[in-house]
Write a protein that holds these residues in place. Structure first.
Motif, PDB file in Angstrom:
ATOM      1  N   ALA A  68      -0.123  -5.612   5.382  1.00 29.66           N
ATOM      2  CA  ALA A  68       0.318  -5.953   3.935  1.00 29.66           C
ATOM      3  C   ALA A  68       1.942  -5.576   3.917  1.00 29.66           C
ATOM      4  O   ALA A  68       2.626  -6.408   3.277  1.00 29.66           O
ATOM      5  CB  ALA A  68      -0.111  -4.939   3.003  1.00 29.66           C
ATOM      6  N   ALA A  69       2.638  -4.701   4.694  1.00 30.66           N
ATOM      7  CA  ALA A  69       3.862  -4.301   4.791  1.00 30.66           C
ATOM      8  C   ALA A  69       4.632  -5.606   5.434  1.00 30.66           C
ATOM      9  O   ALA A  69       5.863  -5.980   5.087  1.00 30.66           O
ATOM     10  CB  ALA A  69       4.148  -3.117   5.529  1.00 30.66           C
ATOM     11  N   TYR A  70       3.880  -6.071   6.494  1.00 32.49           N
ATOM     12  CA  TYR A  70       4.600  -7.102   7.302  1.00 32.49           C
ATOM     13  C   TYR A  70       4.644  -8.432   6.124  1.00 32.49           C
ATOM     14  O   TYR A  70       5.885  -9.228   6.091  1.00 32.49           O
ATOM     15  CB  TYR A  70       3.850  -7.555   8.428  1.00 32.49           C
ATOM     16  N   ARG A  71       3.609  -8.862   5.563  1.00 36.34           N
ATOM     17  CA  ARG A  71       3.640  -9.864   4.619  1.00 36.34           C
ATOM     18  C   ARG A  71       4.743  -9.529   3.283  1.00 36.34           C
ATOM     19  O   ARG A  71       5.246 -10.535   3.115  1.00 36.34           O
ATOM     20  CB  ARG A  71       2.313 -10.208   4.028  1.00 36.34           C
ATOM     21  N   TYR A  72       4.749  -8.509   3.022  1.00 38.92           N
ATOM     22  CA  TYR A  72       5.736  -8.194   1.805  1.00 38.92           C
ATOM     23  C   TYR A  72       6.967  -8.156   2.365  1.00 38.92           C
ATOM     24  O   TYR A  72       8.031  -8.858   1.814  1.00 38.92           O
ATOM     25  CB  TYR A  72       5.574  -6.817   1.375  1.00 38.92           C
TER      26      TYR A  72
END
Length: 81
Positions: free
Chosen positions: A32-36
């Motif tokens: 999720a952090a990577y996508r954000y």
């Protein structure tokens, strides 16, 4: 069961359920952090996400897994604000 005892005689043991839950949890949070970070053009958040996804492969102790994971999640939280 013979295979399990053979692995244990080699010093290889299966991870605990708490370790598996932590690895999956921090892997999902890292994704999720990577996508954000990718969506908002924040390279630090993106690389923190990659680190969150990959560090469980290096850390073998459950308490250290959770300690590092919480620290990396805190870094992602402070980086986004």
């Amino acid at each position: 069961m013979d295979e399990l005892s053979a692995l244990q005689s080699l010093g290889i043991s299966l991870p605990s359920p708490a370790y598996i839950v932590g690895a999956v949890l921090f892997g999902l949070l890292g994704f999720a952090a990577y996508r954000y970070g990718k969506k908002t053009q924040r390279p630090r958040t993106k690389w923190l996400g990659v680190t969150l996804m990959l560090y469980p492969y290096v850390v073998y102790q459950t308490w250290l897994l959770y300690l590092v994971g919480v620290g990396l999640c805190a870094a992602v939280y402070w980086d986004r604000s």
